[in-house]
Motif scaffolding. Structure first.
Motif, PDB file in Angstrom:
ATOM      1  N   LEU A  12      32.280 104.464   6.530  1.00 18.39           N
ATOM      2  CA  LEU A  12      31.627 105.050   7.714  1.00 18.39           C
ATOM      3  C   LEU A  12      31.524 106.575   7.608  1.00 18.39           C
ATOM      4  CD1 LEU A  12      33.155 102.973  10.674  1.00 18.39           C
ATOM      5  CD2 LEU A  12      31.269 102.405   9.140  1.00 18.39           C
ATOM      6  N   LEU A  49      29.048 101.109   4.556  1.00 22.52           N
ATOM      7  CA  LEU A  49      28.760 100.661   5.919  1.00 22.52           C
ATOM      8  C   LEU A  49      28.875  99.139   6.000  1.00 22.52           C
ATOM      9  CD1 LEU A  49      25.435 102.667   6.524  1.00 22.52           C
ATOM     10  CD2 LEU A  49      27.737 103.342   7.260  1.00 22.52           C
ATOM     11  N   PRO A  50      29.110  98.605   7.204  1.00 19.87           N
ATOM     12  CA  PRO A  50      28.947  97.153   7.356  1.00 19.87           C
ATOM     13  C   PRO A  50      27.495  96.797   7.082  1.00 19.87           C
ATOM     14  CG  PRO A  50      29.170  98.219   9.498  1.00 19.87           C
ATOM     15  CD  PRO A  50      29.465  99.261   8.474  1.00 19.87           C
ATOM     16  N   LEU A  52      23.781  95.873   7.227  1.00 22.92           N
ATOM     17  CA  LEU A  52      22.864  96.149   8.330  1.00 22.92           C
ATOM     18  C   LEU A  52      22.305  94.848   8.915  1.00 22.92           C
ATOM     19  CD1 LEU A  52      20.868  99.168   6.825  1.00 22.92           C
ATOM     20  CD2 LEU A  52      23.086  99.164   8.007  1.00 22.92           C
ATOM     21  N   TRP A 345      27.671 108.864  10.429  1.00 27.40           N
ATOM     22  CA  TRP A 345      27.494 107.553   9.797  1.00 27.40           C
ATOM     23  C   TRP A 345      28.132 106.424  10.599  1.00 27.40           C
ATOM     24  CZ3 TRP A 345      23.846 106.508   6.571  1.00 27.40           C
ATOM     25  CH2 TRP A 345      23.327 107.524   5.749  1.00 27.40           C
ATOM     26  N   ALA A 349      26.202 103.017  11.744  1.00 27.92           N
ATOM     27  CA  ALA A 349      26.745 101.660  11.659  1.00 27.92           C
ATOM     28  C   ALA A 349      26.685 100.955  13.009  1.00 27.92           C
ATOM     29  CB  ALA A 349      28.181 101.703  11.150  1.00 27.92           C
ATOM     30  N   ASP A 350      26.967 101.690  14.072  1.00 24.59           N
ATOM     31  CA  ASP A 350      26.931 101.123  15.413  1.00 24.59           C
ATOM     32  C   ASP A 350      25.517 100.686  15.789  1.00 24.59           C
ATOM     33  OD1 ASP A 350      28.255 100.776  18.165  1.00 24.59           O
ATOM     34  OD2 ASP A 350      26.549 102.091  18.623  1.00 24.59           O
ATOM     35  N   SER A 353      24.092  97.975  12.828  1.00 27.25           N
ATOM     36  CA  SER A 353      24.872  96.804  12.420  1.00 27.25           C
ATOM     37  C   SER A 353      25.635  96.198  13.585  1.00 27.25           C
ATOM     38  CB  SER A 353      25.842  97.185  11.293  1.00 27.25           C
ATOM     39  OG  SER A 353      26.586  96.072  10.881  1.00 27.25           O
ATOM     40  N   GLY A 366      28.138  92.805  11.524  1.00 26.37           N
ATOM     41  CA  GLY A 366      28.466  93.925  12.401  1.00 26.37           C
ATOM     42  C   GLY A 366      29.949  94.072  12.634  1.00 26.37           C
TER      43      GLY A 366
END
Length: 428
Positions: A12, A49-50, A52, A345, A349-350, A353, A366
């Motif tokens: 993140l 990142l998780p 998308l 970042w 992600a929020d 995702s 997510g």
């Protein structure tokens, strides 16, 4: 079961850490990790990142396989860092029955590049006259939770109310294409100074805003969830902000192209810039960015709309509306939101995702990048900068408005439940 050690990734966007994937799951996150026999990916400070999640994708299959298929669309999704996409219902035949949504769902399972969750039509044939089989689609193997006539507006208030009442029973959501049809007859672009100068039919902001205002009030009255697709005007932002202040259960999305491009580009008469809703003004663009930053707009969704060459390489009035977006979305968000300081970042992600997965109830997506969670992950080289070349797209179509434009960021790796679908920028 295979193991992968991602070494030195900025989770993140934070400090570099190691992430160990064991099978389908994240086994450990920390510093100085090691694992015998694991495949090692040297992240070298890239952002992890998780995976998308796109709540608004057009995969075109069944019926328009000349534009895209579930396979080519999910390959494009993996290339863009996506591990889950929601496929819109405006196919041929329309995804308005359990049979069609199950077909799309099974094609997604077979592709192996990305999870595909079909979106069911709100009305039969997208005709706006009669509710589709919402309950049957929800109870099918596809487990549909999101319903939309996207491409068309559910313009009848009674039908919209009934849909909101129906989906409330299983906590579903109606995703509205906000466009009052009587106000947009013959519309070719945003109504404003540029449309007047070019002599093109205008698509006024009020055509979007009036539907949003009506639908948030209906959602409040019914006590149900409504989602606003591709919100595009400053006025729409204010309506959604007001609705949220009243506690109305409304969410909204913005597309990458509405965060970056304006109606001034239409002066070229290049149909690649023809889209619905249309590109708006600089004032709208800035309002959309601020609203995404402060949470009034919940998510970024691509509205990936592939078209074959002949549907775009023609005069403006005859051209189809829409742009491909899966493979460039993250770069545009970095350009407009991260590099401008509006989002970090974790915020990306929020918006790309975590929240879209929550809105669409995408199980396993997510999720936090932490031990015990499914290994749905995306690795991004945020320091990269290069020109967009559609010749290298995985999508079957090439109708991107960014050809030749320099954008930041490049997805280098994507993992779907621990399986690499993209390695060093190449599909596996």
């Amino acid at each position: 079961m295979s193991k992968t050690l991602i070494r030195g990734a900025k989770v993140l966007g934070g400090e570099p850490q190691d992430v160990l994937i064991d099978g389908t799951t994240i086994a450990e996150v920390g510093s100085g990790l090691s694992a015998e026999g694991a495949e090692v990916v040297e992240a070298d400070g890239k952002v992890l990142l998780p995976g998308l999640v796109d709540l608004h994708t057009h995969l075109r299959e069944p019926g328009r396989e000349d534009s895209e298929t579930v396979l080519t669309g999910t390959r494009a999704a993996a290339s863009g860092g996506y591990t889950n996409v929601f496929a819109m219902a405006n196919t041929f035949p329309v995804a308005d029955t359990a049979g069609v949504v199950e077909q799309v769902w099974r094609l997604g399972q077979e592709s192996g590049y990305c999870d595909v969750q079909p979106i069911g039509a709100v009305t039969v044939g997208l005709e706006g006259a009669k509710l589709a089989e919402l309950g049957a689609m929800h109870e099918s193997a596809a487990g549909v939770t999101v319903f939309s006539d996207d491409g068309k507006c559910v313009h009848d208030a009674v039908i919209m109310r009934r849909a909101l009442e129906y989906v409330k029973a299983f906590n579903g959501v109606v995703a509205q294409h906000a466009q009052e049809p009587r106000l947009t007859e013959g519309a070719q672009m945003n109504e404003g100074v540029v449309s007047a100068e070019l002599g093109l039919g205008g698509w006024p902001a009020v055509a979007e805003e009036s539907i949003i205002a009506r639908d948030v009030l209906l959602a409040e009255h019914v006590g149900s969830r409504v989602h606003i697709c591709h919100l595009s005007t400053a006025g729409s932002v204010e309506i959604v902000r007001w609705a949220k202040s009243r506690g109305i259960d409304v969410t909204a999305e913005v597309t990458p192209h509405h965060l970056l491009l304006t109606d001034e580009l239409v002066r070229s008469y290049n149909p690649v810039y023809k889209v619905n809703p249309p590109l708006r003004t600089e004032r709208d663009v800035l309002a959309l960015r601020e609203a995404l930053a402060d949470g009034t707009i919940d998510i970024v969704a691509t509205d990936h709309a592939p078209h074959p060459h002949e549907d775009k390489d023609c005069e403006w009035a005859a051209a189809a509306m829409g742009m491909v977006g899966l493979e460039t979305a993250l770069s545009v968000v970095q350009e407009t939101m991260v590099d401008t300081g509006l989002l970090d970042w974790a915020g990306v992600a929020d918006r790309m995702s975590v929240k879209p997965a929550q809105i669409g109830q995408a199980t396993g997506h997510g999720r936090p990048v932490s031990a015990g969670e499914p290994a749905n992950l995306t690795l991004v080289d945020a320091a990269y900068r290069g020109q967009v070349d559609p010749a290298g797209f995985a999508s079957r179509s090439r109708n991107t408005p960014y050809e030749g434009r320099e954008l930041p960021g490049r997805v280098t790796h994507t993992w779907l439940r621990g399986k690499a679908t993209l390695v060093d920028g190449k599909l596996t």
